[in-house]
Design a protein around this motif. Structure first.
Motif, mmCIF file in Angstrom:
data_model
loop_
_atom_site.group_PDB
_atom_site.id
_atom_site.type_symbol
_atom_site.label_atom_id
_atom_site.label_comp_id
_atom_site.label_asym_id
_atom_site.label_seq_id
_atom_site.Cartn_x
_atom_site.Cartn_y
_atom_site.Cartn_z
ATOM 1 N N LEU A 37 0.822 -1.207 0.000
ATOM 2 C CA LEU A 37 0.000 0.000 0.000
ATOM 3 C C LEU A 37 0.860 1.263 0.000
ATOM 4 O O LEU A 37 0.497 2.273 -0.610
ATOM 5 N N ILE A 38 2.016 1.208 0.671
ATOM 6 C CA ILE A 38 2.881 2.390 0.777
ATOM 7 C C ILE A 38 3.733 2.581 -0.474
ATOM 8 O O ILE A 38 4.105 3.712 -0.817
ATOM 9 N N ARG A 39 4.019 1.483 -1.189
ATOM 10 C CA ARG A 39 4.980 1.528 -2.297
ATOM 11 C C ARG A 39 4.725 2.658 -3.301
ATOM 12 O O ARG A 39 5.676 3.338 -3.722
ATOM 13 N N PRO A 40 3.478 2.926 -3.730
ATOM 14 C CA PRO A 40 3.284 4.012 -4.709
ATOM 15 C C PRO A 40 3.664 5.388 -4.178
ATOM 16 O O PRO A 40 3.836 6.327 -4.955
ATOM 17 N N ASP A 41 3.765 5.551 -2.850
ATOM 18 C CA ASP A 41 4.077 6.863 -2.267
ATOM 19 C C ASP A 41 5.406 6.838 -1.523
ATOM 20 O O ASP A 41 5.572 7.500 -0.503
ATOM 21 N N ARG A 42 6.359 6.074 -2.042
ATOM 22 C CA ARG A 42 7.656 5.992 -1.378
ATOM 23 C C ARG A 42 8.362 7.340 -1.303
ATOM 24 O O ARG A 42 9.028 7.666 -0.325
#
Length: 599
Positions: A37-42
């Motif tokens: 879930l966090i990967r796109p907003d690293r």
């Protein structure tokens, strides 16, 4: 109706006797889902973390500056010597405040974005769950997840996540600053760590189980309340008030018991944290006393070390206390991920046809809601393109189950269903049931759920098709009138016409109507039958007939008995065949004649 493992209808039981609750993800799977879930907003995550590191590092200048002031005063230097440290303290406050605000904003935005993504995945998966899977789990379990669990995770994201990030950074950098003053101060401060570590371990081992059980118990409690309130008329009719009250009380007692266990757990947690504070501060002060006496450090340096450790009270306690919210949120997150991870049942492939010219082909379809609860037995049915087929039979014959399977809402436990593909975009099959929901919003927004790009002209055409345009335009603000909860109330007949208008807008080649005129009463049913006939014009249709007038108008009638097809033919053919349909027709005609004679 929901049946518990004990065989008592309408009671959810306790968390321990519910074997069909929706799954809960493991800790490893929950962490993996969170990383995804966090990967796109690293980028935002790294930016927020970097700014917070800088803000915390700047804030660590406060203690040495205060120590410098102590040394200046202790040495009896002129007052002018205090100017630079004081100015620097003001600069530190401004810079730290600005950077902390920006960093926490980025972390908060990251959390809200991740939460929104999780909600979308949860809702999407929940909407695709088979109806029988939800029935086995009970609506209370899903309701508890979509309300209580989402709220708990949201609360953690909005408050615990930013505070935890700042606290952890403050702890790490402060300990490093103490080591720079003198490594012996760091060693003294670390005497508090064993107490804190044991406290955290003691708490986590107990909290994980308590909070997970608490969420399950809350789901069971909601399930019992929903079933008792939803079936209030039946409960009163069978004089089961005391039994259902006791079941609700038992579920509530279980939830309260677990809540009190969590409260006692938190109180013990706080008590142990205070012991750690006293041990650490005493060790730092004693170390400072001996180092100053030996001339190893100045009074200002010892003061800075004591202030550093004192400044750790806030972030250390915050980080450990946030374990409370973290454990509760982790339990809720695991329940949400458990639903988002559910594998979709095999989706039938549109366009597969077992017979030339067939719009829908059901091949040896069987379905069971559990062991010993088979409702369909190898039903085979073909709907030719443009054909209207009525399903009739007594209650419990399996009509609604077959309709949901054909519509794709429910997957069969045996056999297969194929539907001819729609050439353009849009659904190939649309199901309209007697349980129609009017969504909150304007009438136009409610209609556009079926086709978001529809113009006002398209909406009026659809309403006119189902003979609903006249009353729609007579509403206070026409298509802009707010309907649904808190808005203009629509009676059952108009709500059903709204559903039929959505069917027209969706324009599927195949429509399934499951007793779609049953809730409107006799007069309303006649109006709805006319609306349904107009909405189904030019489409292939499977109609679960609540009134046999719908069967009379169909091209073909299929009679189900105990989950099997026992007759198939036109109204005239079956009426003269003296079979099950003829008996149903005589019973229905006789009841209508009696009602007409005795209005």
């Amino acid at each position: 109706m929901t049946t518990t493992p004990s065989g008592t209808p309408g009671a959810p039981g306790t968390a321990d006797d519910r074997a069909d609750l929706l799954p809960i993800a493991t800790g490893a799977r929950t962490r993996a889902a969170l990383r995804t879930l966090i990967r796109p907003d690293r980028g935002r995550a790294l930016l927020g973390l970097g700014v917070l590191v800088g803000a915390t590092a700047v804030g660590l200048l406060v203690q040495p500056l205060l120590g410098r002031i102590v040394d200046i005063v202790a040495d009896g230097r002129p007052a002018d010597a205090l100017t630079l440290p004081v100015v620097l303290l003001l600069a530190v406050a401004v810079v730290q405040g600005a950077t902390t605000t920006y960093g926490l904003t980025q972390v908060a935005r990251l959390g809200e974005t991740v939460l929104a993504r999780l909600r979308e995945q949860f809702v999407e998966r929940a909407l695709h769950l088979p109806a029988d899977r939800l029935e086995r789990a009970g609506s209370g379990d899903l309701t508890a997840r979509v309300t209580g669990d989402v709220a708990r995770v949201a609360e953690a994201v909005r408050s615990a996540l930013p505070e935890m990030a700042r606290s952890v950074l403050a702890i790490v950098l402060t300990l490093g600053a103490m080591a720079l003053l003198d490594v012996r101060f760091l060693l003294a401060a670390l005497l508090a760590v064993p107490v804190q570590a044991l406290t955290a371990r003691w708490y986590v081992r107990r909290a994980t189980t308590v909070y997970a059980d608490q969420r399950v118990a809350n789901g069971a409690q909601q399930q019992q309340l929903l079933e008792t309130i939803g079936g209030a008329v039946t409960v009163r009719g069978h004089r089961l008030e005391e039994q259902h009250t006791e079941k609700s009380a038992r579920a509530s007692r279980r939830a309260v018991e677990l809540t009190m266990r969590s409260v006692h757990l938190v109180l013990g947690f706080y008590a142990r944290l205070h012991i750690a504070e006293y041990v650490g501060l005493a060790a730092v002060l004693v170390t400072g006393f001996f180092l100053v006496r030996d001339g190893s450090v100045s009074i200002g340096t010892a003061t800075a070390a004591a202030l550093y450790f004192h400044s750790l009270f806030g972030p250390v306690n915050a980080a450990l206390v946030l374990l409370d919210e973290a454990q509760s949120a982790a339990a809720g997150l695991a329940r949400l991920v458990g639903v988002t991870d559910l594998e979709e049942d095999a989706v039938r492939v549109p366009g597969q046809r077992s017979e030339p010219g067939a719009a829908v082909t059901a091949d040896a379809v069987s379905h069971a809601y559990g062991p010993g609860r088979t409702v369909l037995h190898e039903v085979s049915l073909t709907l030719r393109a443009g054909e209207h087929v009525a399903l009739v039979g007594t209650s419990g014959a399996g009509k609604s189950t077959l309709a949901r399977i054909v519509a794709g809402v429910q997957q069969p436990t045996g056999g297969s269903v194929s539907v001819a593909a729609k050439e353009e975009t849009g659904p190939s099959v649309v199901l309209v049931t007697q349980e129609v929901h009017v969504f909150t919003g304007t009438l136009a927004e409610d209609l556009r759920l079926a086709r978001p790009d529809a113009t006002d002209g398209d909406l009026r055409t659809a309403l006119a098709t189902v003979h609903a345009l006249e009353w729609a335009e007579a509403l206070p603000e026409g298509l802009a009138t707010v309907v649904g909860e808190g808005g203009h109330r629509l009676d059952p007949a108009r709500a059903q016409q709204l559903a039929l208008a959505r069917l027209v807008l969706a324009d599927p080649p195949v429509a399934v109507l499951d007793e779609a005129t049953a809730e409107a009463g006799s007069a309303g049913a006649r109006t709805l039958e006319r609306s349904a006939g107009a909405a189904l014009a030019g489409r292939t249709a499977l109609i679960v007939a609540h009134r046999l007038t719908q069967a009379v108008a169909a091209d073909r009638i299929v009679v189900l008995e105990a989950g099997r097809v026992v007759e198939s033919g036109t109204h005239d053919e079956l009426r003269t065949a003296e079979g099950p349909y003829a008996a149903l027709w005589r019973a229905w005609s006789g009841s209508r004649a009696t009602l007409t004679a005795n209005p």
